[in-house]
Design a protein around this motif. Structure first.
Motif, mmCIF file in Angstrom:
data_model
loop_
_atom_site.group_PDB
_atom_site.id
_atom_site.type_symbol
_atom_site.label_atom_id
_atom_site.label_comp_id
_atom_site.label_asym_id
_atom_site.label_seq_id
_atom_site.Cartn_x
_atom_site.Cartn_y
_atom_site.Cartn_z
ATOM 1 N N GLY A 72 5.133 1.210 22.455
ATOM 2 C CA GLY A 72 4.196 1.669 21.439
ATOM 3 C C GLY A 72 3.440 2.929 21.799
ATOM 4 N N GLN A 73 3.775 3.549 22.921
ATOM 5 C CA GLN A 73 3.060 4.746 23.359
ATOM 6 C C GLN A 73 3.878 5.513 24.380
ATOM 7 O OE1 GLN A 73 0.154 2.000 25.193
ATOM 8 N NE2 GLN A 73 0.107 3.443 26.930
ATOM 9 N N ILE A 74 3.517 6.775 24.585
ATOM 10 C CA ILE A 74 4.055 7.596 25.673
ATOM 11 C C ILE A 74 2.882 8.387 26.238
ATOM 12 C CG2 ILE A 74 5.645 9.435 26.366
ATOM 13 C CD1 ILE A 74 7.376 8.689 23.942
ATOM 14 N N ASP A 75 2.515 8.084 27.449
ATOM 15 C CA ASP A 75 1.373 8.753 28.072
ATOM 16 C C ASP A 75 1.770 10.040 28.769
ATOM 17 O OD1 ASP A 75 -0.987 6.544 28.013
ATOM 18 O OD2 ASP A 75 0.946 5.578 28.349
ATOM 19 N N VAL A 76 2.956 10.034 29.384
ATOM 20 C CA VAL A 76 3.378 11.157 30.221
ATOM 21 C C VAL A 76 4.851 11.449 29.988
ATOM 22 C CG1 VAL A 76 3.723 11.965 32.603
ATOM 23 C CG2 VAL A 76 1.679 10.621 32.033
ATOM 24 N N LEU A 77 5.171 12.730 29.891
ATOM 25 C CA LEU A 77 6.562 13.187 29.923
ATOM 26 C C LEU A 77 6.717 14.110 31.113
ATOM 27 C CD1 LEU A 77 9.432 13.765 28.830
ATOM 28 C CD2 LEU A 77 8.411 15.554 27.395
ATOM 29 N N VAL A 78 7.633 13.774 32.015
ATOM 30 C CA VAL A 78 7.931 14.634 33.164
ATOM 31 C C VAL A 78 9.290 15.274 32.928
ATOM 32 C CG1 VAL A 78 8.248 14.797 35.656
ATOM 33 C CG2 VAL A 78 6.603 13.156 34.723
ATOM 34 N N ASN A 79 9.286 16.566 32.652
ATOM 35 C CA ASN A 79 10.526 17.316 32.418
ATOM 36 C C ASN A 79 11.077 17.797 33.752
ATOM 37 O OD1 ASN A 79 10.890 17.339 29.512
ATOM 38 N ND2 ASN A 79 9.004 18.532 29.406
ATOM 39 N N ASN A 80 11.899 16.941 34.360
ATOM 40 C CA ASN A 80 12.390 17.222 35.706
ATOM 41 C C ASN A 80 13.844 17.682 35.747
ATOM 42 O OD1 ASN A 80 12.472 16.843 38.787
ATOM 43 N ND2 ASN A 80 14.034 15.394 38.101
ATOM 44 N N ALA A 81 14.651 17.311 34.755
ATOM 45 C CA ALA A 81 16.086 17.629 34.802
ATOM 46 C C ALA A 81 16.308 19.131 34.919
ATOM 47 C CB ALA A 81 16.776 17.090 33.554
ATOM 48 N N GLY A 82 17.216 19.514 35.793
ATOM 49 C CA GLY A 82 17.517 20.935 35.968
ATOM 50 C C GLY A 82 18.462 21.135 37.140
ATOM 51 N N TYR A 83 19.000 22.351 37.243
ATOM 52 C CA TYR A 83 19.906 22.678 38.345
ATOM 53 C C TYR A 83 19.915 24.194 38.516
ATOM 54 C CZ TYR A 83 23.494 24.605 35.267
ATOM 55 O OH TYR A 83 24.184 25.387 34.381
ATOM 56 N N GLY A 84 20.589 24.663 39.558
ATOM 57 C CA GLY A 84 20.631 26.096 39.843
ATOM 58 C C GLY A 84 22.025 26.679 39.675
ATOM 59 N N GLU A 85 22.181 27.564 38.697
ATOM 60 C CA GLU A 85 23.458 28.273 38.482
ATOM 61 C C GLU A 85 23.382 29.583 39.258
ATOM 62 O OE1 GLU A 85 27.058 28.293 37.657
ATOM 63 O OE2 GLU A 85 26.070 26.910 36.274
ATOM 64 N N PHE A 86 23.675 29.515 40.558
ATOM 65 C CA PHE A 86 23.523 30.673 41.436
ATOM 66 C C PHE A 86 24.820 31.470 41.514
ATOM 67 C CE2 PHE A 86 19.549 29.059 42.243
ATOM 68 C CZ PHE A 86 18.879 29.649 43.300
ATOM 69 N N GLY A 87 24.660 32.733 41.847
ATOM 70 C CA GLY A 87 25.797 33.635 41.995
ATOM 71 C C GLY A 87 25.377 35.044 41.644
ATOM 72 N N PRO A 88 26.233 36.040 41.904
ATOM 73 C CA PRO A 88 25.909 37.420 41.533
ATOM 74 C C PRO A 88 25.771 37.550 40.018
ATOM 75 C CG PRO A 88 27.775 37.335 43.055
ATOM 76 C CD PRO A 88 27.542 35.945 42.590
ATOM 77 N N LEU A 89 24.743 38.219 39.567
ATOM 78 C CA LEU A 89 24.529 38.356 38.125
ATOM 79 C C LEU A 89 25.718 39.007 37.427
ATOM 80 C CD1 LEU A 89 20.780 39.449 38.125
ATOM 81 C CD2 LEU A 89 21.705 37.297 37.266
ATOM 82 N N GLU A 90 26.370 39.936 38.100
ATOM 83 C CA GLU A 90 27.509 40.628 37.498
ATOM 84 C C GLU A 90 28.680 39.693 37.243
ATOM 85 O OE1 GLU A 90 30.558 44.355 38.523
ATOM 86 O OE2 GLU A 90 28.855 43.931 39.831
ATOM 87 N N GLU A 91 28.762 38.598 37.997
ATOM 88 C CA GLU A 91 29.974 37.790 37.978
ATOM 89 C C GLU A 91 29.821 36.399 37.371
ATOM 90 O OE1 GLU A 91 31.525 37.856 41.961
ATOM 91 O OE2 GLU A 91 31.877 40.009 41.920
ATOM 92 N N ILE A 92 28.604 35.938 37.128
ATOM 93 C CA ILE A 92 28.435 34.612 36.536
ATOM 94 C C ILE A 92 28.897 34.649 35.078
ATOM 95 C CG2 ILE A 92 26.802 32.788 35.913
ATOM 96 C CD1 ILE A 92 25.030 33.678 38.178
#
Length: 269
Positions: A72-92
């Motif tokens: 009946g309620q939501i007190d907190v939302l923790v937006n934790n999902a994520g990852y790192g798409e690393f690499g040279p900007l020219e090539e991703i």
């Protein structure tokens, strides 16, 4: 009255530790991740788990609706999902860039839009957005990841100004390096995104060697406590850090940008 938290990305690392820590503090915790096989111990601990993909609106609706129907309620939302798409900007590849934003930023927006009407009706709520010190500092190979986290910082600040009138606050946690599999996954992506005979090969080898020498004492459990503080402080701060070192790195990069850039350039040489 029992409080209710929704946490995304709970299959490992900080999200996994946060789910357990919030529950130990008396919260009813709802959350999920794409890798459901890694959620069994959380389920056995009494945490409400499900398959969750923040790029899939239907799975987000199912999670939010379940929490509201049962609690009946939501007190907190923790937006934790994520990852790192690393690499040279020219090539991703651009499709990888779009996925990075879809998970790290647009996914946050999707689930937050589902939670805000509930929090407005309640007259209170806390949105805790897990960014990174990479939202303010930078280094080679992480450009798109840093862009998502810098965007998340601004998004959160703007949201906070909009929803404070309803008793809702939006805050940022900025972790630095932690003992988890996150860094390995991010650097695996560097190699995957590298073009054949890439001119960036030598730089990647230098950064890889440098990263292998950097140690951190911060654990996922340490960050879980920071998440909890950000979620429960009576007077929330705009930014939360695990250590003085993390905070100092951000302050240095923001207030002395030329010196910061010179330092990074020197280190990677």
């Amino acid at each position: 009255m029992t409080k209710v938290a929704i946490i995304t990305g709970i299959s490992s690392g900080m999200g996994h530790a946060a789910a357990l820590y919030f529950q130990k503090q008396g919260f009813e915790v709802y959350g999920g991740a794409r890798r459901v096989e890694k959620l069994q111990d959380l389920k056995e601990a009494g945490i409400h788990t499900q398959k969750l993909d923040v790029t899939d609106k239907l799975s987000l609706i199912n999670l939010v609706d379940k929490a509201v129907a049962e609690q009946g309620q939501i007190d907190v939302l923790v937006n934790n999902a994520g990852y790192g798409e690393f690499g040279p900007l020219e090539e991703i590849p651009m499709e990888n860039v779009q996925k990075q934003f879809d998970v790290n930023l647009f996914g946050v927006d999707r689930i937050t839009k589902l939670v805000l009407p509930v929090m407005r009706r309640q007259g209170y709520g806390r949105i805790v957005n897990i960014s990174s010190i990479g939202g303010d500092i930078y280094s080679p190979l992480g450009g798109w990841y840093y862009a998502t986290k810098a965007g998340l910082n601004m998004w959160s600040d703007s949201l906070d100004l909009e929803v404070k009138q309803f008793g809702i606050r939006s805050v940022i946690v900025q972790p630095g390096g932690t003992k988890s599999e996150w860094s390995k996954v991010a650097f695996d992506n560097v190699r995957k995104n590298l073009a054949e005979n890439s001119p960036y090969g030598p730089m990647i080898d230098r950064v890889d060697e440098l990263m292998s020498k950097i140690s951190t004492n911060a654990t996922s459990e340490d960050l879980a406590k920071v998440f909890y503080k950000a979620a429960t402080d009576i007077k929330p701060k705009r930014r939360y850090f695990n250590s003085i070192t993390d905070h100092a790195a951000v302050a240095f990069a923001r207030t002395m940008p030329r010196a910061y850039k010179a330092l990074v350039s020197r280190v990677i040489k």
